[in-house]
Enzyme design. Structure first.
Site, mmCIF file in Angstrom:
data_model
loop_
_atom_site.group_PDB
_atom_site.id
_atom_site.type_symbol
_atom_site.label_atom_id
_atom_site.label_comp_id
_atom_site.label_asym_id
_atom_site.label_seq_id
_atom_site.Cartn_x
_atom_site.Cartn_y
_atom_site.Cartn_z
ATOM 1 N N SER A 113 39.368 17.973 75.652
ATOM 2 C CA SER A 113 40.859 18.180 76.400
ATOM 3 C C SER A 113 40.323 19.304 77.737
ATOM 4 C CB SER A 113 41.088 20.098 75.818
ATOM 5 O OG SER A 113 42.054 20.043 76.486
ATOM 6 N N HIS A 114 40.302 20.249 78.288
ATOM 7 C CA HIS A 114 39.856 21.010 79.689
ATOM 8 C C HIS A 114 38.444 20.692 80.090
ATOM 9 C CE1 HIS A 114 39.727 23.715 76.928
ATOM 10 N NE2 HIS A 114 39.461 24.330 78.076
ATOM 11 N N ASP A 277 46.133 18.346 81.591
ATOM 12 C CA ASP A 277 44.405 18.884 80.939
ATOM 13 C C ASP A 277 44.071 17.516 80.887
ATOM 14 O OD1 ASP A 277 45.845 18.512 78.955
ATOM 15 O OD2 ASP A 277 44.253 19.865 78.079
ATOM 16 N N ASP A 279 42.996 15.427 78.504
ATOM 17 C CA ASP A 279 44.689 15.027 77.900
ATOM 18 C C ASP A 279 45.845 15.275 77.579
ATOM 19 O OD1 ASP A 279 43.710 17.693 76.169
ATOM 20 O OD2 ASP A 279 43.560 17.074 74.076
ATOM 21 N N ASP A 281 47.845 17.308 76.911
ATOM 22 C CA ASP A 281 48.632 18.450 76.041
ATOM 23 C C ASP A 281 48.407 19.810 76.396
ATOM 24 O OD1 ASP A 281 45.829 18.810 76.040
ATOM 25 O OD2 ASP A 281 45.820 19.284 73.438
ATOM 26 N N ARG A 282 48.228 20.238 77.209
ATOM 27 C CA ARG A 282 48.445 21.296 78.480
ATOM 28 C C ARG A 282 49.116 21.275 79.366
ATOM 29 N NH1 ARG A 282 43.411 25.271 78.462
ATOM 30 N NH2 ARG A 282 42.447 25.326 76.361
ATOM 31 N N LYS A 376 50.338 19.925 71.432
ATOM 32 C CA LYS A 376 50.732 20.995 72.560
ATOM 33 C C LYS A 376 51.037 19.480 73.066
ATOM 34 C CE LYS A 376 46.493 23.066 74.548
ATOM 35 N NZ LYS A 376 46.237 22.678 73.006
HETATM 36 C C1 G16 Z 1 42.640 24.356 71.896
HETATM 37 C C2 G16 Z 1 44.007 24.290 70.757
HETATM 38 C C3 G16 Z 1 44.781 25.625 71.459
HETATM 39 C C4 G16 Z 1 43.567 26.808 71.593
HETATM 40 C C5 G16 Z 1 42.942 26.470 73.018
HETATM 41 C C6 G16 Z 1 42.083 27.575 73.554
HETATM 42 O O1 G16 Z 1 43.413 23.492 73.547
HETATM 43 O O2 G16 Z 1 44.346 23.663 70.708
HETATM 44 O O3 G16 Z 1 45.821 25.827 70.417
HETATM 45 O O4 G16 Z 1 45.018 27.596 72.540
HETATM 46 O O5 G16 Z 1 41.974 25.265 72.465
HETATM 47 O O6 G16 Z 1 41.422 28.247 72.341
HETATM 48 P P1 G16 Z 1 40.246 28.931 72.771
HETATM 49 O O7 G16 Z 1 40.415 30.285 73.306
HETATM 50 O O8 G16 Z 1 39.424 29.662 71.177
HETATM 51 O O9 G16 Z 1 38.956 28.349 73.655
HETATM 52 P P2 G16 Z 1 42.700 22.784 73.856
HETATM 53 O O10 G16 Z 1 44.165 22.404 74.849
HETATM 54 O O11 G16 Z 1 41.126 22.383 74.236
HETATM 55 O O12 G16 Z 1 42.882 21.697 72.641
#
Ligand code: G16
Length: 543
Positions: A113-114, A277, A279, A281-282, A376
């Site tokens: 992800s990010h 981000d 991937d 989704d953000r 998302k």
């Molecule tokens: C993931 C989850 C999201 C979550 C985010 C933050 O996002 O898919 O649902 O809100 O992590 O999680 P945490 O607060 O546990 O770091 P992504 O974009 O990283 O896949």
């Protein structure tokens, strides 16, 4: 085809976090590490006859090598077909779209992800089920349990599959269909939004800037904004995906997307800015000299959904994660629809969407989406905003301020303390968990604690219970502080402090969020002792 059964020993650290297994690239490159986890997925989900799997990732460092290993393992485990994104690429929402469209036996998405990429960066893997959404906790727990006792994995001896051209390829009796990663997704977007109205908006001089942060959305943005909506070439920045994201941190927030933020806050700023981000989704949404808080964004999309063709027939309900502000709750109330509060993690929205209980979902962590897929979706959110602007013909800031005037403003901020020692972070949480009796009813200035608890959630669809989802300190009047440990980091612990205060008085809506939340920030520091325990004077990131 020669299938080998390879003996292996378990790794004890393959517990999926908020969204799949995320580790340093070096961890994934250890002998058998990826293979063990992939075999644990296949052992857990089973492979029915004729099953098809979707496979793709955000293109980060190690993506290509991992794809080849997974293809050989899919062939050895009995999949009949794998739909793979060209070049091994699929954004997370596009993977969800493809799983649903072709009704596959789920998919494997490679992404952290990010989190930063590159040889010293992070890598990740997760399984999405046949509904297109992240596997629910009972599956991720079962995968983890399997990873702790795995004794062997199966892999075919076969050469690499060429992934650079769409078409069908054969590997050990299994077909690999290499698909264009963009077209199915772009078609879905076109079916939801009024592209003609957005095209007219852009042709009329409305200037946008989308920052792909050298991550996966570059080619998607090119197709959608430039080819289908006629935006000018300078509407995109950092649109070439790179395995290390150009050395950046592909997290669309005010800190890491600073290049875009500086443009939108500078002279001659574009009218609209957005970033996505690693991937895809953000999302982050900016107006001219204006930041849209993600919690507000969800509420505003919901309040304006009637202007968007794909949602004009009405919303079934809204869901938000617990730490997300209650701005969306007010909209749901006005619309007469339910609003659900779930733990952090998109996987908790899947059941609600599958059961037709909610249409829109969102999280404070820059995630917004709907039941069009089960992830998302960054570009979806950008298009939703552009569709609203095309219909209302107002600047972003005006739309947000009018929303606050109508519903009140939920001042909101998240303070992240990244990379702190695990024992310091768990010490803070333990202290808070042990302070409930003392805090209950306590008075801090004019704020009185109404309730404190450790959030737990009972899924209204399948009755499953998730506990330990964050400490909530709720005050009379609707203010609150939430403490939670992140489940997506790979180094030490990240402590998140979420702050929220409701302000109905429009004459106070101009205040800066940090200013409005100052009393809550002081209380949060006081009751958690976090400065002393972590040695940190300031958060690493404030959003
Ligand atoms: C993931 C989850 C999201 C979550 C985010 C933050 O996002 O898919 O649902 O809100 O992590 O999680 P945490 O607060 O546990 O770091 P992504 O974009 O990283 O896949």
């Amino acid at each position: 085809m020669q299938v080998r059964t390879v003996s292996t020993t378990p790794f004890q650290d393959q517990k999926p976090g908020t969204s799949g297994l995320r580790k340093r690239v070096a961890a994934f490159r250890q002998a058998h590490y990826l293979e063990n986890f992939v075999q644990s997925i296949f052992d857990t989900i089973g492979v029915p006859p004729h099953a098809t799997l979707v496979l793709g990732g955000d293109g980060r460092y190690y993506n290509r090598e991992a794809i080849q290993i997974i293809l050989r393992m899919a062939a050895a485990n009995g999949f009949r077909r794998v739909l793979a994104g060209q070049g091994g690429i699929l954004s997370t929402p596009a993977a969800s779209c493809v799983i649903r469209k072709y009704q596959t036996h789920g998919g494997i998405i490679l992404s952290a992800s990010h989190n930063p990429g590159g040889p010293d960066g992070d890598f990740g893997i997760k399984y999405n089920a046949a509904n297109g959404g992240p596997a629910p906790e009972k599956i991720t727990e079962a995968i983890y349990a399997q990873s702790k006792k795995i004794a062997h994995y199966r892999i075919a001896d076969a050469p690499d599959v060429v992934l650079d051209r769409p078409g069908d390829y054969e590997i050990g009796g299994m077909t690999v269909t290499v698909i264009d990663p963009v077209s199915d997704y772009a078609g879905l977007m076109e079916s939801l939004f009024d592209f003609a109205a957005i095209r007219t908006l852009l042709a009329g001089g409305f200037r946008i800037r989308f920052d792909a942060m050298h991550a996966v959305t570059g080619p998607y943005a090119q197709e959608i904004f430039l080819n289908r909506l006629g935006a000018s070439a300078d509407s995109l920045m950092n649109a070439v995906p790179l395995p290390d994201f150009g050395g950046g941190h592909p997290d669309p927030n005010l800190t890491y997307a600073h290049e875009l933020v500086e443009l939108l806050y500078g002279g001659d700023a574009p009218d609209f800015g957005a970033a996505s981000d690693g991937d895809g989704d953000r999302n982050m949404i900016l107006g001219k000299h204006f930041f849209v808080n993600p919690s507000d964004s969800l509420a505003i999309l919901a309040a304006n959904a009637h202007l968007v063709p794909g949602y004009a027939q009405g919303l079934a309900g809204i869901a938000r994660s617990m730490p997300t502000s209650a701005a969306a709750d007010r909209v749901a109330e006005a619309l007469g629809i339910p609003c659900y509060e779930t733990p952090t993690g998109w996987k908790f929205f899947g059941n609600l969407m599958d059961a037709g209980k909610v249409t829109l979902c969102g999280e404070e962590s820059f995630g917004t989406g709907s039941d069009h897929v089960r992830e998302k979706d960054g570009l979806w959110a950008v298009l939703f905003w552009l569709n609203i602007i095309a219909a209302r013909r107002q600047p972003v800031e005006t739309i947000v301020r009018e929303h606050w005037a109508r519903f009140g403003r939920n001042f909101y901020s998240r303070h992240d303390y990244e990379g702190i020692p695990l024992d310091a972070a768990s010490g803070v949480m333990k202290l808070l968990l042990g302070s409930f009796a003392q805090l209950q009813g306590a008075q801090f200035g004019n704020l009185k604690v109404k309730l404190c608890d450790d959030f737990s959630y009972t899924d209204p669809v399948d009755g499953s219970v998730s506990t330990g989802q964050g400490v909530r300190i709720l005050f009379t009047g609707g203010s609150r502080i939430v403490f939670r440990l992140s489940g997506t980091g790979t180094e030490g612990a990240t402590l998140r402090v979420y702050l929220e205060a409701f302000e109905p008085d429009v004459s106070k809506h101009h205040l800066d969020a940090q200013q409005a939340l100052a009393p809550l920030i002081t209380i949060a520091l006081q009751i958690s002792g976090l400065r002393k325990r972590t040695g940190r004077e300031k958060p690493t990131v404030i959003t």
